[in-house]
Design a protein around this motif. Structure first.
Motif, PDB file in Angstrom:
ATOM      1  N   TYR A   1      38.289  24.825  51.440  1.00 35.44           N
ATOM      2  CA  TYR A   1      38.966  23.776  50.930  1.00 35.44           C
ATOM      3  C   TYR A   1      40.143  23.829  50.333  1.00 35.44           C
TER       4      TYR A   1
ATOM      5  N   ASN B   1      23.043  23.404  44.324  1.00 35.72           N
ATOM      6  CA  ASN B   1      24.288  22.685  44.516  1.00 35.72           C
ATOM      7  C   ASN B   1      25.641  23.595  44.936  1.00 35.72           C
ATOM      8  N   GLY B   2      26.323  23.005  45.660  1.00 36.43           N
ATOM      9  CA  GLY B   2      27.715  23.749  45.782  1.00 36.43           C
ATOM     10  C   GLY B   2      27.487  24.949  46.584  1.00 36.43           C
ATOM     11  N   SER B   3      26.375  25.258  47.095  1.00 32.91           N
ATOM     12  CA  SER B   3      26.256  26.744  47.966  1.00 32.91           C
ATOM     13  C   SER B   3      26.916  26.515  49.050  1.00 32.91           C
ATOM     14  N   GLY B   4      27.076  25.293  49.704  1.00 34.95           N
ATOM     15  CA  GLY B   4      27.887  25.509  51.079  1.00 34.95           C
ATOM     16  C   GLY B   4      27.147  24.797  52.225  1.00 34.95           C
ATOM     17  N   LYS B   5      25.963  24.090  51.698  1.00 33.01           N
ATOM     18  CA  LYS B   5      25.068  23.551  52.784  1.00 33.01           C
ATOM     19  C   LYS B   5      25.597  22.664  53.775  1.00 33.01           C
ATOM     20  N   SER B   6      26.396  21.419  52.843  1.00 35.10           N
ATOM     21  CA  SER B   6      26.725  20.518  53.523  1.00 35.10           C
ATOM     22  C   SER B   6      28.192  20.881  54.359  1.00 35.10           C
ATOM     23  N   THR B   7      29.089  21.866  53.653  1.00 36.45           N
ATOM     24  CA  THR B   7      30.093  22.289  54.431  1.00 36.45           C
ATOM     25  C   THR B   7      29.755  22.923  55.832  1.00 36.45           C
TER      26      THR B   7
ATOM     27  N   HIS C   1      16.632  19.548  49.241  1.00 37.57           N
ATOM     28  CA  HIS C   1      16.427  19.942  48.085  1.00 37.57           C
ATOM     29  C   HIS C   1      14.868  20.145  48.070  1.00 37.57           C
TER      30      HIS C   1
HETATM   31  N1  LIG Z   1      36.077  18.060  49.940  1.00 39.34           N
HETATM   32  C1  LIG Z   1      36.062  19.122  49.163  1.00 39.34           C
HETATM   33  N2  LIG Z   1      37.095  19.518  48.543  1.00 39.34           N
HETATM   34  C2  LIG Z   1      37.316  20.559  47.725  1.00 39.34           C
HETATM   35  N3  LIG Z   1      36.153  21.255  47.618  1.00 39.34           N
HETATM   36  C3  LIG Z   1      35.013  20.967  47.979  1.00 39.34           C
HETATM   37  C4  LIG Z   1      34.854  19.651  48.942  1.00 39.34           C
HETATM   38  N4  LIG Z   1      33.659  19.763  49.102  1.00 39.34           N
HETATM   39  C5  LIG Z   1      32.826  20.668  48.977  1.00 39.34           C
HETATM   40  N5  LIG Z   1      33.616  21.399  48.097  1.00 39.34           N
HETATM   41  C6  LIG Z   1      33.289  22.722  47.232  1.00 39.34           C
HETATM   42  O1  LIG Z   1      32.953  23.730  48.266  1.00 39.34           O
HETATM   43  C7  LIG Z   1      31.680  24.246  47.818  1.00 39.34           C
HETATM   44  C8  LIG Z   1      30.621  23.974  48.673  1.00 39.34           C
HETATM   45  O2  LIG Z   1      30.063  22.536  48.673  1.00 39.34           O
HETATM   46  P1  LIG Z   1      29.107  21.712  49.505  1.00 39.34           P
HETATM   47  O3  LIG Z   1      29.222  20.272  49.193  1.00 39.34           O
HETATM   48  O4  LIG Z   1      29.097  22.419  50.857  1.00 39.34           O
HETATM   49  O5  LIG Z   1      27.715  22.303  48.846  1.00 39.34           O
HETATM   50  P2  LIG Z   1      26.184  22.020  48.969  1.00 39.34           P
HETATM   51  O6  LIG Z   1      25.286  23.074  49.254  1.00 39.34           O
HETATM   52  O7  LIG Z   1      26.049  20.949  50.017  1.00 39.34           O
HETATM   53  O8  LIG Z   1      25.877  21.383  47.389  1.00 39.34           O
HETATM   54  P3  LIG Z   1      24.861  19.979  47.234  1.00 39.34           P
HETATM   55  O9  LIG Z   1      23.462  20.684  47.285  1.00 39.34           O
HETATM   56  O10 LIG Z   1      25.361  19.575  45.943  1.00 39.34           O
HETATM   57  O11 LIG Z   1      25.005  19.060  48.247  1.00 39.34           O
HETATM   58  C9  LIG Z   1      31.553  23.651  46.600  1.00 39.34           C
HETATM   59  O12 LIG Z   1      32.143  24.771  45.616  1.00 39.34           O
HETATM   60  C10 LIG Z   1      32.350  22.468  46.302  1.00 39.34           C
HETATM   61  O13 LIG Z   1      32.623  22.236  45.147  1.00 39.34           O
END
Ligand SMILES: Nc1ncnc2c1ncn2[C@@H]1O[C@H](COP(=O)(O)OP(=O)(O)OP(=O)(O)O)[C@@H](O)[C@H]1O
Ligand SMILES: [Mg+2]
Length: 287
Positions: free
Chosen positions: A41, A98-104, A240
């Protein structure tokens, strides 16, 4: 090595250079293949570390700086070299902090974010996916069902035929006529899942949607996921809740810091992840 073989990628860090093998599996069994995927990002206007919060340059300062510098851009490397292949009929859980990258990872597979490098191949159009992004809080459940299901590739006729089924599955009753902002989080999650699952997609991705559901809804969701798997689809479930993942998935991926650290049997991967989380908690409590 010819010039064509050389792929120059300025974004890659040294630590990202671990050589990830290309998976070779007969393609007819695969529904999806992710190869050395990197997703970042760009965060615009982010303050440089060390500026401290709220530092104000003042009008003159800002004028003096104008044109001299681009606004700072910070790159967040959310996915850093993930490789795996998914087969038809698999239900794949994705776990991690949280923030590990799953949603990404899911968003990139769905084609909602372009990768920096690496590839995602899907055997067929990944239906669903991003329903989370599609639903609109100001619109009624009914409008959201129409828009969401159309976005998933259903025809208007199919949406009309399945409309009641979706409402019943979501158990939202009369609320279907109210804007979604009037829904409880459970209702919203159930509607999202019901819409997502209405298309019998080849690839169904569910991000936390089941977290707020009660036991009864989880059982129904599992039945729906099993149905999709039996019709040769692949299901991804980000949650989770290790119990949910263990009970619903045939395989689990553990993502940490944008990398795939473990991929395998649900009990094994969830067990290892729990040990890691517990150890981290203990260390935090101690120090
Ligand atoms: N739209 C965005 N802009 C900038 N950084 C982002 C954005 N979305 C996510 N990130 C960053 O990318 C990384 C991965 O985020 P992601 O949302 O994929 O994590 P996650 O594993 O889904 O977390 P969670 O369990 O909290 O849902 C994190 O460091 C987050 O801060
Ligand atoms: Mg997430």
């Amino acid at each position: 090595m010819t010039d064509a073989d050389k792929e120059i990628d300025f974004e890659v860090d040294e630590e990202d250079l671990d050589t990830t093998p290309v998976i070779e599996v007969p393609s007819e069994h695969l529904s999806l293949m992710v190869n050395d995927l990197h997703v970042s990002y760009r965060v615009f206007g982010a303050k440089k570390v060390g500026h401290g919060p709220g530092r104000d340059w003042g009008v003159l300062g800002r004028l003096a700086r104008r044109g001299a510098k681009q606004p700072p851009v910070r790159e967040v490397k959310a996915i850093r070299g993930v490789t795996f292949a998914a087969r038809h009929g698999e239900a794949i859980g994705i776990i991690g902090e949280n923030g590990s990258g799953k949603s990404t990872l899911l968003r990139a597979i769905a084609g909602l974010i372009p990768p920096v490098s690496g590839t995602v191949h899907v055997a067929s159009n990944p239906a669903l996916l991003g329903v989370n992004a599609v639903l609109m809080k100001d619109l009624s459940g009914e409008r959201n069902i129409m828009i969401g299901a159309l976005a998933l590739g259903l025809t208007t006729k199919q949406v009309k035929e399945r409309f009641q089924e979706i409402v019943d599955f979501a158990e939202i009753g009369e609320f279907v006529n109210l804007p979604m902002k009037a829904y409880s989080s459970g209702m919203g999650a159930r509607l999202r899942f019901a819409i997502s699952a209405s298309a019998v997609p080849d690839i169904l991705m569910i991000d936390e949607a089941l977290a707020t559901g009660d036991a009864h809804f989880r059982a129904k969701s599992k039945a729906r996921m099993d149905e999709i798997r039996k019709s040769a689809g692949t299901v991804f479930l980000v949650s989770h809740s290790l119990a949910t993942v263990k009970s619903m998935c045939t395989r689990v991926l553990w993502i940490h810091d944008g990398k795939l650290v473990m991929d395998g049997d649900p009990a094994e991967v969830c067990g290892a992840y729990k040990t890691f989380v517990d150890a981290k908690k203990k260390a935090k409590a101690a120090g």
